[in-house]
Design an enzyme around this catalytic site. Sequence first.
Site, PDB file in Angstrom:
ATOM      1  N   ARG A 165       0.820  -1.227   0.000  1.00 29.78           N
ATOM      2  CA  ARG A 165       0.000   0.000   0.000  1.00 29.78           C
ATOM      3  C   ARG A 165       0.853   1.276   0.000  1.00 29.78           C
ATOM      4  O   ARG A 165       0.459   2.295   0.581  1.00 29.78           O
ATOM      5  CB  ARG A 165      -0.926   0.055   1.214  1.00 29.78           C
ATOM      6  CG  ARG A 165      -1.969  -1.035   1.292  1.00 29.78           C
ATOM      7  CD  ARG A 165      -3.046  -0.832   0.222  1.00 29.78           C
ATOM      8  NE  ARG A 165      -4.244  -1.582   0.546  1.00 29.78           N
ATOM      9  CZ  ARG A 165      -4.438  -2.860   0.258  1.00 29.78           C
ATOM     10  NH1 ARG A 165      -3.502  -3.540  -0.392  1.00 29.78           N
ATOM     11  NH2 ARG A 165      -5.565  -3.449   0.574  1.00 29.78           N
ATOM     12  N   SER A 239     -10.825  -0.623   3.528  1.00 27.54           N
ATOM     13  CA  SER A 239     -10.040  -0.815   4.753  1.00 27.54           C
ATOM     14  C   SER A 239      -9.645   0.538   5.308  1.00 27.54           C
ATOM     15  O   SER A 239      -9.038   1.340   4.606  1.00 27.54           O
ATOM     16  CB  SER A 239      -8.753  -1.572   4.463  1.00 27.54           C
ATOM     17  OG  SER A 239      -9.027  -2.834   3.963  1.00 27.54           O
ATOM     18  N   GLU A 334      -5.126   3.711   6.769  1.00 28.37           N
ATOM     19  CA  GLU A 334      -4.734   3.530   5.376  1.00 28.37           C
ATOM     20  C   GLU A 334      -5.344   4.669   4.565  1.00 28.37           C
ATOM     21  O   GLU A 334      -4.811   5.102   3.559  1.00 28.37           O
ATOM     22  CB  GLU A 334      -5.269   2.185   4.876  1.00 28.37           C
ATOM     23  CG  GLU A 334      -4.627   1.744   3.585  1.00 28.37           C
ATOM     24  CD  GLU A 334      -5.621   1.237   2.557  1.00 28.37           C
ATOM     25  OE1 GLU A 334      -5.206   1.035   1.421  1.00 28.37           O
ATOM     26  OE2 GLU A 334      -6.802   1.079   2.868  1.00 28.37           O
TER      27      GLU A 334
HETATM   28  N1  EPU Z   1     -10.705 -10.738  10.364  1.00 28.01           N
HETATM   29  C1  EPU Z   1     -11.454 -10.858  11.531  1.00 28.01           C
HETATM   30  N2  EPU Z   1     -12.532 -10.028  11.682  1.00 28.01           N
HETATM   31  C2  EPU Z   1     -12.901  -9.120  10.758  1.00 28.01           C
HETATM   32  C3  EPU Z   1     -12.123  -9.001   9.579  1.00 28.01           C
HETATM   33  C4  EPU Z   1     -11.026  -9.835   9.411  1.00 28.01           C
HETATM   34  O1  EPU Z   1     -11.168 -11.662  12.389  1.00 28.01           O
HETATM   35  O2  EPU Z   1     -13.896  -8.433  10.987  1.00 28.01           O
HETATM   36  C5  EPU Z   1      -9.540 -11.631  10.183  1.00 28.01           C
HETATM   37  C6  EPU Z   1      -9.936 -12.989   9.638  1.00 28.01           C
HETATM   38  O3  EPU Z   1      -9.204 -13.946  10.345  1.00 28.01           O
HETATM   39  C7  EPU Z   1      -9.436 -13.004   8.222  1.00 28.01           C
HETATM   40  C8  EPU Z   1      -8.292 -12.011   8.260  1.00 28.01           C
HETATM   41  O4  EPU Z   1      -8.631 -11.076   9.279  1.00 28.01           O
HETATM   42  O5  EPU Z   1      -8.966 -14.271   7.880  1.00 28.01           O
HETATM   43  C9  EPU Z   1      -8.094 -11.302   6.946  1.00 28.01           C
HETATM   44  O6  EPU Z   1      -9.321 -10.713   6.544  1.00 28.01           O
HETATM   45  P1  EPU Z   1      -9.608 -10.339   5.012  1.00 28.01           P
HETATM   46  O7  EPU Z   1      -9.322 -11.503   4.131  1.00 28.01           O
HETATM   47  O8  EPU Z   1     -10.964  -9.736   4.935  1.00 28.01           O
HETATM   48  O9  EPU Z   1      -8.487  -9.282   4.679  1.00 28.01           O
HETATM   49  P2  EPU Z   1      -7.964  -7.995   5.435  1.00 28.01           P
HETATM   50  O10 EPU Z   1      -6.550  -8.222   5.818  1.00 28.01           O
HETATM   51  O11 EPU Z   1      -8.918  -7.598   6.529  1.00 28.01           O
HETATM   52  C10 EPU Z   1      -6.999  -6.995   3.242  1.00 28.01           C
HETATM   53  C11 EPU Z   1      -7.016  -5.696   2.506  1.00 28.01           C
HETATM   54  C12 EPU Z   1      -8.335  -5.527   1.764  1.00 28.01           C
HETATM   55  C13 EPU Z   1      -8.480  -6.665   0.779  1.00 28.01           C
HETATM   56  C14 EPU Z   1      -8.441  -7.981   1.570  1.00 28.01           C
HETATM   57  C15 EPU Z   1      -8.455  -9.184   0.659  1.00 28.01           C
HETATM   58  C16 EPU Z   1      -5.570  -4.212   3.784  1.00 28.01           C
HETATM   59  C17 EPU Z   1      -5.482  -3.008   4.651  1.00 28.01           C
HETATM   60  N3  EPU Z   1      -6.791  -4.597   3.422  1.00 28.01           N
HETATM   61  O12 EPU Z   1      -8.004  -6.923   4.255  1.00 28.01           O
HETATM   62  O13 EPU Z   1      -8.272  -4.305   1.039  1.00 28.01           O
HETATM   63  O14 EPU Z   1      -9.683  -6.587   0.032  1.00 28.01           O
HETATM   64  O15 EPU Z   1      -7.212  -8.044   2.328  1.00 28.01           O
HETATM   65  O16 EPU Z   1      -7.228  -9.298   0.025  1.00 28.01           O
HETATM   66  O17 EPU Z   1      -4.541  -4.784   3.438  1.00 28.01           O
HETATM   67  C18 EPU Z   1      -8.843  -1.996   0.998  1.00 28.01           C
HETATM   68  O18 EPU Z   1      -7.637  -1.779   0.956  1.00 28.01           O
HETATM   69  O19 EPU Z   1      -9.685  -1.077   1.009  1.00 28.01           O
HETATM   70  C19 EPU Z   1      -9.301  -3.377   1.081  1.00 28.01           C
HETATM   71  C20 EPU Z   1     -10.589  -3.697   1.209  1.00 28.01           C
END
Ligand code: EPU
Length: 338
Positions: A165, A239, A334
Amino acid sequence: MKVYENYSLLHHNTFGIDARCRRFIEYETVDELRQALAGLRERPDEPFLHIGAGSNLLFTADFPGTILHSAIRGRGEAGADADTVLLRVGAGEVWDDLVAHCVDHRLYGIENLSLIPGEVGAAAVQNIGAYGEEVEKFIDRVETIEVATGEERVFAHDECRYGYRSSFFKGEGRGRYVVTHVVLRLSRRFAPELSYGALQKEMDRLGMHEPTAAELRRLVVDIRRAKLPDPSERGNAGSFFVNPVVSEEKYRELSARHPDMPHYAMSGGVKIPAGWLIEQCGWKGRSLGPTGVHDRQALVLVNLGGATGRDVVALSDAIRADVRKSFGIDLHPEVNFI
Ligand code: EPU
């Protein structure tokens, strides 16, 4: 070139914040951009800001200067070899329209980045990423105009200094260059990246083994729609925080207390999902004034209706304080605060 004075930004930020700017300029060509920048140089005391679709911004007050927006559109082949095609795309193109176009025209690589809101120029500045892919992997070069001189400068991929990012344009080069076109290197061969947990899980559920590019795009779109709120219904900027990376030592200390804590090993330490930390603090689905935390993805803060940027900052501060207290981790937004 369109110029508006005392202009509402309500339709230029996905958080749906009704802030105003002194002047809003939308340009369609590189020449118009040069003219606009020349105008800005005559008002050196006034701030300026360049925005895309406003999907990663939070206006915390009215903006006392000029906001620039690109309407440079178009996509055209800029070279090809046996395996790859270079596609030159205007910075003002909608990112997801580009993904759809590529899938339709058998140009592969960016399917996992389907439905990410925003425009092409901002995608290259922010290094958008999702489901195991980041856009930088497909960026060959970025064409820009230098703000101070109006001269063209083309950044080869390595000069963009991409990270998670982040990029030169977001860091040291912030405010110094305006992206006009992005040249992507796409593959003629479909070699999907399917290793991301949420993708695997959904494919298993559907009994899907070797998706086509169109099927993969549909899968990503469906996962995003299920988890992330539609900004046209509920203002948000995706995010809100970046996922923190902690030291090995800190990770060991936390995992002793929370054996179920999700984590990803990285070169500089261990990445912990901020969404998990926020959920553990009890914020998922909770509200504070006219703002709240999305009930299906705790990393997304939402405008419940009529919120100001300051209301969102108050929620962000409350969440950060709780995460700091419970886990000793500092979350960093972010989203760009303006
Ligand atoms: N999780 C929770 N609770 C929640 C959300 C997530 O426990 O409410 C845990 C879960 O264990 C899950 C893990 O976090 O397995 C990862 O969650 P997710 O796959 O939704 O990904 P993220 O790390 O929360 C990142 C990006 C997203 C992107 C997703 C999928 C960042 C800051 N965000 O989110 O990007 O869509 O991965 O690749 O890196 C954005 O930048 O606006 C965005 C949506």
